[in-house]
Write a protein that holds these residues in place. Structure first.
Motif, mmCIF file in Angstrom:
data_model
loop_
_atom_site.group_PDB
_atom_site.id
_atom_site.type_symbol
_atom_site.label_atom_id
_atom_site.label_comp_id
_atom_site.label_asym_id
_atom_site.label_seq_id
_atom_site.Cartn_x
_atom_site.Cartn_y
_atom_site.Cartn_z
ATOM 1 N N LEU A 302 0.816 -1.196 0.030
ATOM 2 C CA LEU A 302 -0.066 -0.050 0.042
ATOM 3 C C LEU A 302 0.861 1.188 0.212
ATOM 4 O O LEU A 302 1.702 1.459 0.922
ATOM 5 C CB LEU A 302 -0.919 -0.024 1.417
ATOM 6 C CG LEU A 302 -1.966 -1.076 1.426
ATOM 7 C CD1 LEU A 302 -2.667 -0.928 2.524
ATOM 8 C CD2 LEU A 302 -2.746 -1.372 0.002
ATOM 9 N N VAL A 303 0.638 2.057 -1.069
ATOM 10 C CA VAL A 303 1.451 3.377 -1.126
ATOM 11 C C VAL A 303 0.298 4.641 -0.414
ATOM 12 O O VAL A 303 -0.584 4.819 -1.105
ATOM 13 C CB VAL A 303 1.764 3.778 -2.331
ATOM 14 C CG1 VAL A 303 2.546 5.140 -2.354
ATOM 15 C CG2 VAL A 303 2.547 2.553 -3.083
ATOM 16 N N PRO A 304 0.714 5.015 0.743
ATOM 17 C CA PRO A 304 -0.341 5.883 1.509
ATOM 18 C C PRO A 304 -0.165 7.471 0.755
ATOM 19 O O PRO A 304 0.925 7.776 0.223
ATOM 20 C CB PRO A 304 0.457 6.034 2.819
ATOM 21 C CG PRO A 304 1.924 5.723 2.805
ATOM 22 C CD PRO A 304 1.879 4.691 1.688
ATOM 23 N N SER A 305 -1.427 7.879 0.963
ATOM 24 C CA SER A 305 -1.284 9.345 0.490
ATOM 25 C C SER A 305 -0.475 10.344 1.384
ATOM 26 O O SER A 305 0.066 10.068 2.426
ATOM 27 C CB SER A 305 -2.518 9.898 0.484
ATOM 28 O OG SER A 305 -3.269 9.776 1.719
ATOM 29 N N GLY A 306 -0.103 11.565 1.099
ATOM 30 C CA GLY A 306 0.396 12.477 1.859
ATOM 31 C C GLY A 306 1.718 13.020 1.319
ATOM 32 O O GLY A 306 2.441 13.936 1.775
ATOM 33 N N SER A 307 2.438 12.073 0.570
ATOM 34 C CA SER A 307 3.773 12.251 0.122
ATOM 35 C C SER A 307 3.832 12.205 -1.137
ATOM 36 O O SER A 307 3.871 11.038 -2.003
ATOM 37 C CB SER A 307 4.791 11.303 0.789
ATOM 38 O OG SER A 307 6.140 11.456 0.062
ATOM 39 N N THR A 308 4.156 13.386 -1.994
ATOM 40 C CA THR A 308 4.030 13.584 -3.492
ATOM 41 C C THR A 308 5.421 12.599 -3.895
ATOM 42 O O THR A 308 5.356 11.723 -4.660
ATOM 43 C CB THR A 308 4.372 14.753 -3.995
ATOM 44 O OG1 THR A 308 2.964 15.525 -3.721
ATOM 45 C CG2 THR A 308 4.406 15.033 -5.321
ATOM 46 N N GLN A 309 6.439 12.567 -3.219
ATOM 47 C CA GLN A 309 7.594 12.229 -3.548
ATOM 48 C C GLN A 309 7.516 10.564 -3.473
ATOM 49 O O GLN A 309 7.875 9.700 -4.279
ATOM 50 C CB GLN A 309 8.863 12.596 -2.642
ATOM 51 C CG GLN A 309 10.255 11.981 -3.172
ATOM 52 C CD GLN A 309 10.541 12.620 -4.312
ATOM 53 O OE1 GLN A 309 10.570 13.702 -4.614
ATOM 54 N NE2 GLN A 309 10.797 11.579 -5.432
ATOM 55 N N LEU A 310 6.886 9.988 -2.407
ATOM 56 C CA LEU A 310 6.627 8.624 -2.378
ATOM 57 C C LEU A 310 5.838 8.149 -3.330
ATOM 58 O O LEU A 310 6.098 6.949 -4.089
ATOM 59 C CB LEU A 310 5.995 8.374 -0.752
ATOM 60 C CG LEU A 310 5.598 6.710 -0.719
ATOM 61 C CD1 LEU A 310 6.941 5.923 -0.653
ATOM 62 C CD2 LEU A 310 4.888 6.650 0.588
ATOM 63 N N LYS A 311 4.916 8.908 -3.750
ATOM 64 C CA LYS A 311 3.968 8.625 -4.984
ATOM 65 C C LYS A 311 4.957 8.513 -6.200
ATOM 66 O O LYS A 311 4.668 7.284 -6.840
ATOM 67 C CB LYS A 311 3.018 9.466 -4.968
ATOM 68 C CG LYS A 311 1.910 9.205 -6.214
ATOM 69 C CD LYS A 311 0.776 10.159 -6.258
ATOM 70 C CE LYS A 311 1.136 11.680 -6.130
ATOM 71 N NZ LYS A 311 -0.143 12.606 -6.346
ATOM 72 N N TYR A 312 5.745 9.402 -6.514
ATOM 73 C CA TYR A 312 6.446 9.323 -7.760
ATOM 74 C C TYR A 312 7.360 8.255 -7.595
ATOM 75 O O TYR A 312 7.789 7.653 -8.589
ATOM 76 C CB TYR A 312 6.932 10.856 -8.002
ATOM 77 C CG TYR A 312 5.838 11.676 -8.736
ATOM 78 C CD1 TYR A 312 5.501 11.369 -9.869
ATOM 79 C CD2 TYR A 312 5.077 12.410 -7.829
ATOM 80 C CE1 TYR A 312 4.319 11.962 -10.456
ATOM 81 C CE2 TYR A 312 4.117 13.266 -8.604
ATOM 82 C CZ TYR A 312 3.554 13.042 -9.853
ATOM 83 O OH TYR A 312 2.714 13.609 -10.593
ATOM 84 N N ASP A 313 8.134 7.965 -6.319
ATOM 85 C CA ASP A 313 8.891 6.900 -6.271
ATOM 86 C C ASP A 313 8.187 5.584 -6.681
ATOM 87 O O ASP A 313 8.929 4.813 -7.355
ATOM 88 C CB ASP A 313 9.455 6.947 -4.807
ATOM 89 C CG ASP A 313 10.467 7.972 -4.492
ATOM 90 O OD1 ASP A 313 11.005 8.696 -5.413
ATOM 91 O OD2 ASP A 313 10.763 8.089 -3.213
ATOM 92 N N ALA A 314 6.911 5.497 -6.315
ATOM 93 C CA ALA A 314 6.254 4.212 -6.734
ATOM 94 C C ALA A 314 6.182 4.269 -8.133
ATOM 95 O O ALA A 314 6.257 3.371 -8.799
ATOM 96 C CB ALA A 314 4.876 4.270 -5.995
#
Length: 453
Positions: A302-314
């Motif tokens: 699960l990729v949680p919301s709240g971190s733009t960088q984490l989302k784009y890392d995914a």
């Protein structure tokens, strides 16, 4: 006699002009200066609107000459900027015609609650973000209340994200009525501003909100962006698919089971399949996905919301993406991640779309590029076997993948006012230059410039 008659004719005109000058209404900024603060009532009804609203609030705080106070409805991101939401934003996150029917009573209650709160707050500026069904009813009823009360300095109304009039038969003809309760419209797509102005609605093309994500400009497919995902120890031989089922509970409940069955069908051709399931900033969606995870047929993170960088890392470690139709289709395209867009709704809503829509595609990149660059699986075609078939091709067909990556450059230019030939807009606002341009800065600057009138 001729000279005297001229004087007699001019005297009433001079009297009227003097009276008009004497009774000149204060501008919004002048009234706010007397009150010692600029009060902004802002309403967003879904995750994408919460994102836009929070950035607008941040820009207003940077550019406003006066202290700001916010009130209204929003999500976690707007609350971080100083908003105390009247009620959970998720109460408004319903999409579709027949899907809305069970929620009509609750909507009426929330609408009245919002109108009453705005009246008590006495805003100088009202901003609604997307969610046009709720937003336009709110603005219309607020304007009617001002007129009944004969307010001399009624608040100015802004709506962020123009309605998709271009997608529906007869859509443009309904634009004219907006000017009765919307003073200015912020458009996020090219050509919307021109059409709105032709129909008597003041509008500004501010650019697409996703342009504010700096990661969009740097993320490339298959980059080793593992910083945020390192704790999950992704196997190097994994075939990774990002799965984005939506931001509203009703669409996630409809789409996630279909996506799950599609992943099960992909297990044989891709034995090392791994999915990154992106969870929207919605507590109801978060709970539903967490509850459904034990039935998911392949390994999942699960990729949680709240971190733009984490989302784009995914996005960066994913080979492809499967998403529910929406803003995320633009996000994935700008991130250069080959994607498949899927959509199902209530069968009556699907019939309505088939009858009323005047465009063959549903995803925004395809509409703007006037080409089916991103494969779409809509309505009955949105079934597990078809999704699995298209995804398998998308994972293996390099030509198909490259078309999406190349098209992203053109899409990015279309969504930017500077690069789409509308840079003159920035010159108009004295407190904003091209070096400080962002969509939210341009929108905030427009609000403050309008308030000085």
């Amino acid at each position: 006699m001729l000279r005297v008659s001229k004087i007699k004719l001019c005297f009433p005109l001079l009297t009227r002009r003097f009276a008009s000058f004497k009774a000149r209404k204060k501008s919004v900024i002048e009234k706010a200066a007397v009150d010692g603060e600029l009060r902004v009532f802002i309403v967003a009804g879904e995750v994408s609107g919460d994102n836009i609203g929070s950035r607008l609030m941040c820009s207003l705080k940077k550019l406003s000459p006066l202290p700001l106070r916010f009130h209204g409805v929003g999500g976690s991101m707007m609350c971080k900027q100083g908003l105390t939401s009247l009620f959970p934003m998720e109460d408004l996150a319903v999409m579709g015609l027949w899907e809305l029917l069970p929620h009509l009573y609750k909507f009426r209650v929330k609408l009245k609650e919002t109108i009453d709160a705005a009246a008590i707050f006495k805003p100088h500026v009202v901003v609604t973000v997307d969610s046009k069904g709720f937003s336009f009813r709110l603005l219309k009823l607020l304007r009617a209340r001002y007129n009944q009360q004969h307010l001399e300095n009624s608040p100015v109304h802004f709506h962020y994200v123009a309605p998709s009039f271009w997608a529906w038969k007869g859509g443009e003809s309904r634009l004219g009525g907006l000017s009765e309760f919307v003073d200015h419209l912020f458009c996020i797509l090219p050509n919307e501003e021109r059409v709105c102005r032709e129909h008597g609605v003041e509008a500004t093309f501010v650019g697409h909100p996703l342009l504010e994500d700096s990661s969009v400009r740097t993320c490339k497919p298959q980059e080793s962006k593992l910083e945020g995902l390192s704790k999950y120890s992704l196997p190097s031989d994994s075939t990774v698919i990002s799965v984005l089922p939506g931001s509203r509970l009703q669409e996630v409940e409809r789409m996630l089971p279909i996506f799950s069955k599609a992943m099960k069908l992909l297990q044989d051709p891709f034995p090392n399949l791994l999915t990154l399931i992106h969870v929207a900033s919605n507590s109801q969606v978060d709970h539903y996905i967490g509850k459904s995870l034990h039935r998911w047929p392949v390994p999942a993170i699960l990729v949680p919301s709240g971190s733009t960088q984490l989302k784009y890392d995914a996005f960066g470690v994913s080979r492809a993406a499967l998403c529910t139709s929406g803003t995320v289709a633009v996000e994935l395209q700008l991130a250069r991640l080959p994607s498949l867009v899927a959509y199902r709704a209530h069968f009556l809503t699907e019939l309505f779309i088939r009858y009323k829509a005047k465009i063959p595609c549903i995803s925004l990149p395809n509409i703007l590029l006037d080409s089916p660059i991103i494969p779409e699986a809509l309505f009955r075609a949105c079934n597990p076997s078809n999704l699995a078939l298209i995804l398998e091709r998308l994972l293996l067909d390099e030509e198909m993948r490259e078309k999406q990556v190349v098209a992203a450059e053109k899409l990015a230019r279309l969504l930017h006012p500077l690069e789409s030939g509308m840079s003159s807009k920035l010159v108009h606002y004295s407190d904003l230059d091209s070096h400080r341009y962002t969509p939210s800065n341009l929108a905030a600057s427009t609000i403050l410039s309008y308030a000085k009138r």
